[in-house]
Design an enzyme around this catalytic site. Structure first.
Site, PDB file in Angstrom:
ATOM      1  N   THR A  72       0.832  -1.212   0.000  1.00 45.81           N
ATOM      2  CA  THR A  72       0.000   0.000   0.000  1.00 45.81           C
ATOM      3  C   THR A  72       0.865   1.262   0.000  1.00 45.81           C
ATOM      4  O   THR A  72       0.670   2.167  -0.825  1.00 45.81           O
ATOM      5  CB  THR A  72      -0.907  -0.003   1.256  1.00 45.81           C
ATOM      6  OG1 THR A  72      -1.560  -1.266   1.298  1.00 45.81           O
ATOM      7  CG2 THR A  72      -1.925   1.096   1.210  1.00 45.81           C
TER       8      THR A  72
ATOM      9  N   LYS B  99       8.720   0.974  11.413  1.00 43.46           N
ATOM     10  CA  LYS B  99       8.909   1.307  12.840  1.00 43.46           C
ATOM     11  C   LYS B  99       9.367   0.108  13.655  1.00 43.46           C
ATOM     12  O   LYS B  99      10.229   0.218  14.522  1.00 43.46           O
ATOM     13  CB  LYS B  99       7.605   1.904  13.346  1.00 43.46           C
ATOM     14  CG  LYS B  99       7.269   1.630  14.756  1.00 43.46           C
ATOM     15  CD  LYS B  99       5.788   1.406  14.872  1.00 43.46           C
ATOM     16  CE  LYS B  99       5.433   0.111  14.203  1.00 43.46           C
ATOM     17  NZ  LYS B  99       4.057   0.005  13.762  1.00 43.46           N
TER      18      LYS B  99
ATOM     19  N   GLU C 250      10.969   9.382   8.876  1.00 48.12           N
ATOM     20  CA  GLU C 250       9.822  10.218   9.262  1.00 48.12           C
ATOM     21  C   GLU C 250       8.514   9.418   9.301  1.00 48.12           C
ATOM     22  O   GLU C 250       7.666   9.614  10.171  1.00 48.12           O
ATOM     23  CB  GLU C 250       9.690  11.388   8.280  1.00 48.12           C
ATOM     24  CG  GLU C 250       8.599  12.376   8.602  1.00 48.12           C
ATOM     25  CD  GLU C 250       8.808  13.093   9.920  1.00 48.12           C
ATOM     26  OE1 GLU C 250       9.698  13.957   9.972  1.00 48.12           O
ATOM     27  OE2 GLU C 250       8.094  12.796  10.892  1.00 48.12           O
TER      28      GLU C 250
ATOM     29  N   GLY D 244       2.873   8.331  10.887  1.00 42.25           N
ATOM     30  CA  GLY D 244       2.602   8.436   9.447  1.00 42.25           C
ATOM     31  C   GLY D 244       2.838   9.809   8.861  1.00 42.25           C
ATOM     32  O   GLY D 244       3.983  10.252   8.719  1.00 42.25           O
TER      33      GLY D 244
ATOM     34  N   ILE E 183       2.273  12.804  10.002  1.00 36.07           N
ATOM     35  CA  ILE E 183       2.623  13.948  10.872  1.00 36.07           C
ATOM     36  C   ILE E 183       4.147  14.079  10.920  1.00 36.07           C
ATOM     37  O   ILE E 183       4.835  13.125  11.274  1.00 36.07           O
ATOM     38  CB  ILE E 183       2.092  13.737  12.314  1.00 36.07           C
ATOM     39  CG1 ILE E 183       0.577  13.513  12.305  1.00 36.07           C
ATOM     40  CG2 ILE E 183       2.470  14.920  13.193  1.00 36.07           C
ATOM     41  CD1 ILE E 183      -0.004  13.201  13.684  1.00 36.07           C
TER      42      ILE E 183
ATOM     43  N   GLY F  24     -10.532  -1.023   7.546  1.00 39.27           N
ATOM     44  CA  GLY F  24      -9.130  -1.144   7.122  1.00 39.27           C
ATOM     45  C   GLY F  24      -8.155  -0.425   8.030  1.00 39.27           C
ATOM     46  O   GLY F  24      -6.983  -0.267   7.710  1.00 39.27           O
TER      47      GLY F  24
ATOM     48  N   ASP G  84       2.369  -1.241  19.688  1.00 39.21           N
ATOM     49  CA  ASP G  84       2.667  -0.372  18.547  1.00 39.21           C
ATOM     50  C   ASP G  84       2.969   1.052  19.028  1.00 39.21           C
ATOM     51  O   ASP G  84       3.958   1.663  18.604  1.00 39.21           O
ATOM     52  CB  ASP G  84       1.467  -0.386  17.583  1.00 39.21           C
ATOM     53  CG  ASP G  84       1.627   0.561  16.413  1.00 39.21           C
ATOM     54  OD1 ASP G  84       2.320   0.184  15.453  1.00 39.21           O
ATOM     55  OD2 ASP G  84       1.068   1.678  16.462  1.00 39.21           O
TER      56      ASP G  84
ATOM     57  N   LYS H 248       6.613   3.319  18.937  1.00 42.09           N
ATOM     58  CA  LYS H 248       6.725   4.696  18.444  1.00 42.09           C
ATOM     59  C   LYS H 248       7.240   5.624  19.547  1.00 42.09           C
ATOM     60  O   LYS H 248       8.061   6.507  19.311  1.00 42.09           O
ATOM     61  CB  LYS H 248       5.366   5.170  17.923  1.00 42.09           C
ATOM     62  CG  LYS H 248       4.926   4.408  16.662  1.00 42.09           C
ATOM     63  CD  LYS H 248       3.464   4.621  16.351  1.00 42.09           C
ATOM     64  CE  LYS H 248       3.031   3.846  15.112  1.00 42.09           C
ATOM     65  NZ  LYS H 248       1.590   3.758  14.943  1.00 42.09           N
TER      66      LYS H 248
ATOM     67  N   GLY I  70      -2.084   4.927   6.683  1.00 44.49           N
ATOM     68  CA  GLY I  70      -2.801   5.079   5.406  1.00 44.49           C
ATOM     69  C   GLY I  70      -1.826   5.369   4.270  1.00 44.49           C
ATOM     70  O   GLY I  70      -0.705   5.834   4.491  1.00 44.49           O
TER      71      GLY I  70
END
Ligand code: HSE
Length: 457
Positions: free
Chosen positions: A34, A126, A150, A155, A157, A208, A222, A226, A323
């Site tokens: 994706t 990540k 980044e 994502g 930001i 999704g 997760d 981060k 996304g």
């Protein structure tokens, strides 16, 4: 000699400005899922834009995939797609590669090969950085290469660049964030009374947002991965994500959202790094966040990060943390910075995850101070409050408010009792809660949640 193509699709765009750069940086992508497809689309369809910002064309030379026959939702120029990684590695014209493969292996091996072949690395992975960041950064430094990441946190930001560059006149005092879109979607839906945890998770999967196996989203792992990256950038913390105390959202009940609202709060999964007198406090947990403060208003799959610096004060970032195109936006920005040479300078200056960089003391989690929300399920009988408050008093915990929710009384005369405390330590709040749960009129499953203080929220 690498093949060259007459044009990439943006050059056929009548709106593109043909006077922009003739100079090219040849780039490669490994992985065309994706995010990879989104990156290819930005490079191919909007190459005029990236060329203007980079002062050169980012020319997509190779896309390496496992299966070249798989149907993809992007049209690549002929000859670009290959299943031969060596074709990319051996192409001396290619100076940078976006590694857009998830998971640890083969991503780690490929990352090392990319660096060893003399190319700079851009990645959105990540988990790879959370597990092998120190080793990869050391290797890149030894080889004189750079790594840009980044897209690995939040994502779209641009929080990495902001922490690593724009805010570095500051001593960072706290970083508090909503770093996982799946869980924020679930808690937003529960807060609106649209469903319980299980049905909201199903809906997140349907839309999704959640992975097929959402375990690492739901249990806070997760967000912890981060946070470990952000805490390193903001504070120099050398902490493995698995050592960050974390709690997920699976135990949250719809009633807790309702009671929190009545008290003036929303429940959010908060990743928190806060400088305290005893060192850096780190945690990922569902917390009560004051209604009307920016983090409380972050809805659905959005992410947000609040950073407080001693000079700048509070700064707030909000956007899509996952996304296709939001993540591709961050990857291509890194590719531009790398092509221009900005990444290398920052990378060399910051010495990220280097053994030689000074590290900050990580505080004992039990020393963290906060107000707490307890929701107890009690038999409605006389002499309930006295033993509860005796236990809390023994741990030095002062009660701010008590509210019995008579409307939610069960057939067996069990009612929810909600207690808000004044500030206390995590250690005392946990110990008192454990003892209270052993009282014979207290039924399962009670809830204990931390309140995010106003400087964090
Ligand atoms: N699964 C993550 C989320 C995105 O829901 O935010 C990737 O880290």
């Amino acid at each position: 000699m690498a093949p060259s193509f007459p044009f990439q699709s943006w050059q056929a765009n009548p709106l593109s400005d043909w006077s922009i750069p003739v100079e090219k940086s040849f780039v490669g992508i490994v992985g065309m899922g994706t995010v990879g497809a989104g990156v290819a689309r930005l490079l191919l369809d909007h190459g005029d834009r990236t060329a203007r910002h980079a002062g050169r064309t980012l020319w997509l030379q190779h896309v390496v995939v496992r299966d070249v026959h798989k149907k993809r939702d992007v049209d690549l120029p002929a000859g670009v797609l290959t299943d031969d990684l060596d074709r990319l590695l051996n192409d001396r014209q290619v100076s940078l590669v976006a590694l857009l493969v998830g998971g640890i292996e083969p991503a780690r091996t490929i990352a090392v090969k990319i660096l060893e072949s003399g190319k700079d690395l851009v990645t959105a992975n990540k988990a790879l950085l959370a597990e092998h960041g120190p080793e990869l950064f050391d290797r890149a430094r030894d080889l004189g290469r750079s790594i840009a990441f980044e897209a690995a946190v939040a994502g779209g930001i641009p929080i990495i660049t902001n922490l690593a560059q724009c805010l570095n006149a500051n001593k960072i005092l706290s970083v508090s964030g909503i770093l996982n879109g799946t869980t924020n979607y679930i808690v937003s839906r529960m807060d609106r009374g649209q469903g319980d945890f299980a049905s909201s998770l199903v809906q997140a999967q349907r839309l999704g947002f959640a992975e097929a196996d959402p375990t690492m989203d739901i249990d806070g792992s997760d967000a912890a991965q981060k946070l470990a990256i952000l805490a390193h950038l903001a504070f120099g913390a050398q902490v493995h994500w698995a050592d960050i105390p974390r709690r997920g959202i699976e135990q949250l009940q719809v009633d807790d959202f309702r009671y929190a609202q009545q008290l003036g709060y929303r429940i959010k999964l908060i990743a928190l790094a806060e400088l305290t007198r005893s060192g850096l406090q780190l945690s990922v947990s569902p917390m009560l966040v004051k209604l009307g403060t920016p983090l409380a208003e972050v809805q659905d799959n959005f992410n947000a990060i609040r950073v407080v610096g001693d000079a700048v004060g509070p700064v707030f970032f909000h956007g899509q943390g996952a996304g296709q195109m939001p993540t591709a936006s961050a990857v291509v920005a890194d590719m531009i910075d790398t092509a221009v040479g900005r990444t290398k300078i920052t990378f060399q200056t910051l010495k990220l995850w280097s053994d030689t960089a000074p590290s900050i003391e990580i505080a004992y989690p039990g020393d963290a101070r906060a107000r707490y929300y307890y929701r107890l399920n009690i038999t409605d009988q006389s002499n309930v409050l006295a033993p509860v408050s005796e236990i809390m008093g023994r741990y030095g915990i002062s009660i701010a408010s008590v509210f019995q929710h008579d409307d939610d009384r069960s057939d067996s005369n069990v009612v929810p009792l909600v207690i808000m405390t004044h500030e206390t330590t995590e250690q005392n709040a946990a110990a008192a809660f454990r003892e209270i749960n052993q009282l014979d009129f207290v039924h399962p499953a009670a809830q204990r949640l931390k309140v995010l203080n106003s400087t964090g929220g």
